[in-house]
Design an enzyme around this catalytic site. Structure first.
Site, mmCIF file in Angstrom:
data_model
loop_
_atom_site.group_PDB
_atom_site.id
_atom_site.type_symbol
_atom_site.label_atom_id
_atom_site.label_comp_id
_atom_site.label_asym_id
_atom_site.label_seq_id
_atom_site.Cartn_x
_atom_site.Cartn_y
_atom_site.Cartn_z
ATOM 1 N N ARG A 1 108.967 -33.846 -25.847
ATOM 2 C CA ARG A 1 108.427 -35.220 -25.655
ATOM 3 C C ARG A 1 109.375 -36.132 -26.009
ATOM 4 O O ARG A 1 109.447 -37.242 -25.681
ATOM 5 C CB ARG A 1 107.067 -35.356 -26.317
ATOM 6 N N ARG B 1 112.502 -17.282 -21.941
ATOM 7 C CA ARG B 1 111.430 -17.948 -22.820
ATOM 8 C C ARG B 1 110.275 -16.848 -22.886
ATOM 9 O O ARG B 1 109.840 -16.435 -21.804
ATOM 10 C CB ARG B 1 111.042 -19.170 -22.014
ATOM 11 N N TYR C 1 102.113 -17.715 -16.949
ATOM 12 C CA TYR C 1 103.018 -17.516 -15.613
ATOM 13 C C TYR C 1 103.119 -16.105 -15.180
ATOM 14 O O TYR C 1 102.803 -15.102 -15.685
ATOM 15 C CB TYR C 1 104.108 -18.336 -15.505
ATOM 16 N N GLN D 1 115.927 -23.427 -15.674
ATOM 17 C CA GLN D 1 114.861 -22.268 -15.858
ATOM 18 C C GLN D 1 114.082 -21.895 -14.475
ATOM 19 O O GLN D 1 113.353 -22.607 -13.887
ATOM 20 C CB GLN D 1 114.030 -22.861 -16.853
ATOM 21 N N SER E 1 114.541 -30.018 -23.477
ATOM 22 C CA SER E 1 113.783 -28.897 -23.184
ATOM 23 C C SER E 1 113.107 -28.887 -21.686
ATOM 24 O O SER E 1 113.088 -30.083 -21.292
ATOM 25 C CB SER E 1 112.203 -28.751 -24.005
ATOM 26 N N PRO E 2 112.793 -27.930 -21.036
ATOM 27 C CA PRO E 2 112.549 -28.045 -19.366
ATOM 28 C C PRO E 2 111.320 -28.626 -19.598
ATOM 29 O O PRO E 2 110.368 -28.076 -20.278
ATOM 30 C CB PRO E 2 112.540 -26.497 -19.207
#
Length: 797
Positions: A734, A640, A592, A510, A432-433
């Site tokens: 993680r 996303r 964002y 991304q 994952s980013p």
């Protein structure tokens, strides 16, 4: 102690016998409004584990119950003319009347007083009459006592979407049977199981709107039963369906499930100068949908736990006993109710999964609660899982355009290949980013080469660079990478080239714009805190502060700002293609800039970019289309989104499905399903795989591939998600920070050590080409041979 149990169902009876067994001096009375042998149910179901709990609590009762049980291991799923069977599940069924009679007899044998045909209208008066030290409120789903003290218990009661009817039949089912039938009105399902020597429970269920379209709301009881008999004739084999609710008229036999959760389970009354607790137990305290197990199981386990607490503390510590009971059972019931909710929602939305083939539909149903996982199924029925893994692998290799020979008889679903446009991933695991805050002036350096390179070599199929910003003022922090200068492009190309040269992973980027969450410190210096100095101006869909009174104020983006930012995204997209990335994702989540347009919490515009969901998505869609136009057509683009804002008035999962449909129409290939981080007021409900249901809904309702993220931390999770069709890829965050070789490690844990089929395929392809060339040469030589020579070769071959 003097104890009264108001309600003579399983909870009250079982608690009474356990407390009488614990101390024969206890004076215990069970008060029931019905007659001793009245009952309005059919059979109840327990797992083998629940039976073990009963044996430990009171072996004589458990022995008698076990002698009355019908036991089975198999689950049969009937769908689209096929039957899929899996075994090893270990269930038992018993008639509700038989169970109550066993408990009544055990109570009488121990000296519990049973009072029937007494309707308790005032629990306080009853407590006075019996001098009760403890009142157990086990008076069912429609508990009067819960209602009387609702200010204390704070019940949350939600009536669910489906109508269902409890019926019986003399057809004996050898397996727990689920049958699904499509009609012109919609889908119906039946849950059927044998519970004694000559009878089975047969529950018919369908969404409210389907029930109404079929006219069942206007049918008599007899007409409705005849309708169900015709619909499920294949499963009934000529047997009739039977109702034991003759006291009900018309459509009243069809009910909707009430999901009950109580904030507290204990209320204290002052009675004759004493504090007397009124403790909820069984259906009065909670409900669990019948598709995952009976409320009877929870009721009996409530009784076991409260009796255990008394045994540990003694009657003199009643306040500690009650507190311990409430603490333990509230958590345990919440776990069951969470799984039950998943199961219930699956059955409420069967239509969502009916595009699946029978094999995957059955697997999806079996794992619907997220408690039964891929490895759990393997323990129960290894043959079923091996057959299903082979089926999944064959379909995956075929869809990826790879030869079937590359698919082994059994491959873990997470390690099967996946194709999107012209990009083929070797497996379904994605790094994952994750923001690393380690760039200098937006340039990705050696840190990123090692960070991303090591994870690419660790076995993942796709490795995402962190959110990469399309301009200097689009960064979250000064340590975030960018794609807005030639130096940025060159730095990213170095990393992508390394990954391609040293692994078979694919690289993704991304692209995003921090918007109102920009100009902040690196995480370790104070996450989301504004810079001490050197701040840059912030933009958002509408004026806002991400953290009220703390964050910098973002101003509303003008049309000129929006034009400039669109071009920034287009330029960055072109540079990403130049750098050699295989995959591009647009970041429209987490508050964002583009997310701030989508969420009603952050968009109060009155122009064409505000108001309705379609309008709020207008600008993010405009940016996406401009990027898609310059991104290579044979490479995929994902988006996303925050599929849930976790704030009242924000984006909901229903909205997320519509957002996905809009991006799909604009040319998106996949939706990356995250949630939250739009508002500091959010109240997410965490748990393992807690965001996977969003990916499931979007994939199977909007019919677009999805990526699942969030608390997916072991192979068992990923295999379950992919195999059930809840998502197409699993993004692991993680765990990949802790272990760059997470994919290799998890594969090894489940006994799969050889996951790099692309290299094997390349070698195999080269060998195949050599074989074909040799055959062509042989064919050419054969064309010049005489018949006698050809015959001799055939005999030799």
């Amino acid at each position: 102690m003097k104890i009264i149990c108001i309600g003579g169902g399983p909870a009250g009876l079982y608690f009474a016998l356990l407390m009488k067994k614990q101390d024969p001096a206890n004076e215990i009375t069970v008060i029931e409004r019905n007659r001793p042998y009245d009952t309005f149910g059919w059979g109840v179901v327990f797992s083998d584990q629940t039976l073990g709990n009963l044996v430990n609590a009171d072996e004589p009762t458990a022995t008698t119950i076990l002698q009355s049980f019908n036991h089975w291991d198999d689950i049969d799923v009937h769908f689209k003319g096929q039957t899929v069977t899996s075994g090893g599940h270990g269930f038992c069924g018993i008639g509700r009347k038989r169970l109550l009679n066993i408990l009544q007899q055990r109570c009488e044998a121990l000296g519990v007083r049973l009072v029937f045909e007494t309707d308790v209208t005032d629990d306080q008066e009853m407590a006075k009459a019996y001098g009760a030290d403890l009142v157990i409120a086990c008076d069912g789903l429609n508990s009067r006592i819960r209602t009387r003290y609702e200010a204390t218990y704070r019940p949350d009661i939600e009536t669910r979407k489906c109508r269902f009817v409890w019926l019986g039949t003399k057809k004996l089912f050898s397996a727990f049977t689920f049958a699904f039938k499509e009609t012109e009105h919609g889908w119906f399902q039946a849950h059927a199981y044998q519970y004694d020597g000559d009878t089975s429970t047969f529950i018919v269920e369908t969404p409210e709107e389907v029930w109404q379209k079929a006219g069942l709301d206007k049918m008599s009881q007899e007409e409705a039963i005849a309708f169900c008999e015709r619909l499920f004739a294949d499963q009934l084999d000529g047997n009739r369906l039977i109702s034991n609710a003759s006291h009900l008229r018309g459509s009243a036999i069809w009910i909707r499930f009430p999901r009950i959760i109580c904030d507290r389970w204990v209320h204290w009354n002052q009675i004759d100068g004493r504090r007397v607790p009124v403790v909820l137990m069984g259906d009065a305290a909670h409900s669990a949908h019948f598709s995952i197990g009976s409320g009877t199981k929870l009721a009996l386990e409530d009784a076991i736990e409260l009796a255990r607490c008394f045994a540990a503390e003694g009657p003199n510590g009643i306040e500690q006993v009650i507190a311990a009971y409430e603490k333990v059972r509230a958590v345990e019931v919440l776990k069951i109710q969470s799984a039950a909710r998943n199961s219930m929602e699956w059955f409420e939305n069967v239509d969502r999964y009916t595009a699946m083939e029978a094999e995957q539909f059955a697997y999806s149903m079996l794992t619907r609660s997220q408690r039964l996982s891929h490895e759990n199924l393997r323990l129960r029925d290894a043959g079923y899982v091996e057959r299903y893994e082979h089926w999944i692998a064959q379909h995956a290799f075929e869809a990826a355009g790879l030869p079937q020979g590359a698919a082994r008889s059994s491959i873990p679903p997470m390690l099967t290949p996946y194709r999107l446009r012209g990009t083929v991933l070797k497996n379904r695991i994605v790094v994952s980013p994750m923001a690393q805050y380690s760039a200098v002036d937006g340039v990705a350096g050696d840190y990123h080469l090692v960070h991303l390179g090591s994870r690419a070599m660790g076995g993942a199929g796709l490795v995402f660079a962190e959110m990469t910003c399309v301009s200097a003022d689009a960064r979250i922090t000064p340590g975030c990478p960018g794609m807005y200068t030639p130096q940025h492009t060159a730095a990213w190309k170095r990393i992508v080239d390394f990954v391609h040269a040293n692994s078979t992973a694919r690289m993704a980027i991304q692209l995003g714009h921090a918007g109102p969450k920009g100009s902040t410190r690196c995480a370790w210096d104070g996450i989301d805190m504004p810079l001490d100095d050197g701040n840059w101006p912030l933009l958002a869909a509408s004026p806002q502060q991400y953290i009220a009174g703390v964050s910098q104020q973002a101003r509303e983006a003008t049309t000129d700002d929006m034009d400039r930012i669109e071009q920034d995204f287009v330029r960055a997209t072109r540079e990403a293609a130049t750098a050699g990335f295989d995959w591009l994702e647009l970041h429209c989540a987490h508050g964002y800039l583009l997310s701030s347009f989508i969420s009603p919490l952050t968009n109060s515009r009155t122009d064409d970019y505000g108001g309705s969901l379609e309008n709020r998505c207008r600008y993010p869609l405009r940016v996406f289309r401009a990027m898609r136009a310059v991104w290579p057509q044979d490479k995929p683009m994902s988006v996303r989104i925050s599929a849930h804002d976790w704030v009242e008035g924000g984006i909901t999962p229903d909205d997320a499905v519509e957002i996905a449909r809009l991006f799909k129409a604009a040319g998106a290939d996949m939706i990356d399903c995250s949630s939250g981080q739009v508002s500091k007021q959010e109240k997410p409900v965490y748990g393992r795989m807690f965001q996977t249901p969003f990916a499931d809904r979007i994939r199977n309702e909007a019919r677009i591939p999805t990526m699942a993220v969030g608390a997916i931390f072991e192979a068992d999770h990923a295999n379950s998600i992919i195999a059930a069709g809840r998502a197409d890829l699993c993004a692991i965050a993680r765990p990949h920070l802790a272990n760059p070789a997470w994919t290799l490690n998890e594969a090894a844990k489940i006994g799969f050590h050889d996951i790099d089929w692309p290299r094997q395929y390349a070698a195999g392809k080269a060998q195949l080409e050599r074989n074909l060339e040799r055959e062509r040469q042989n064919a050419a030589a054969s064309a010049m041979a005489t018949p006698a020579q050809l015959a001799a070769r055939l005999l030799e071959g």
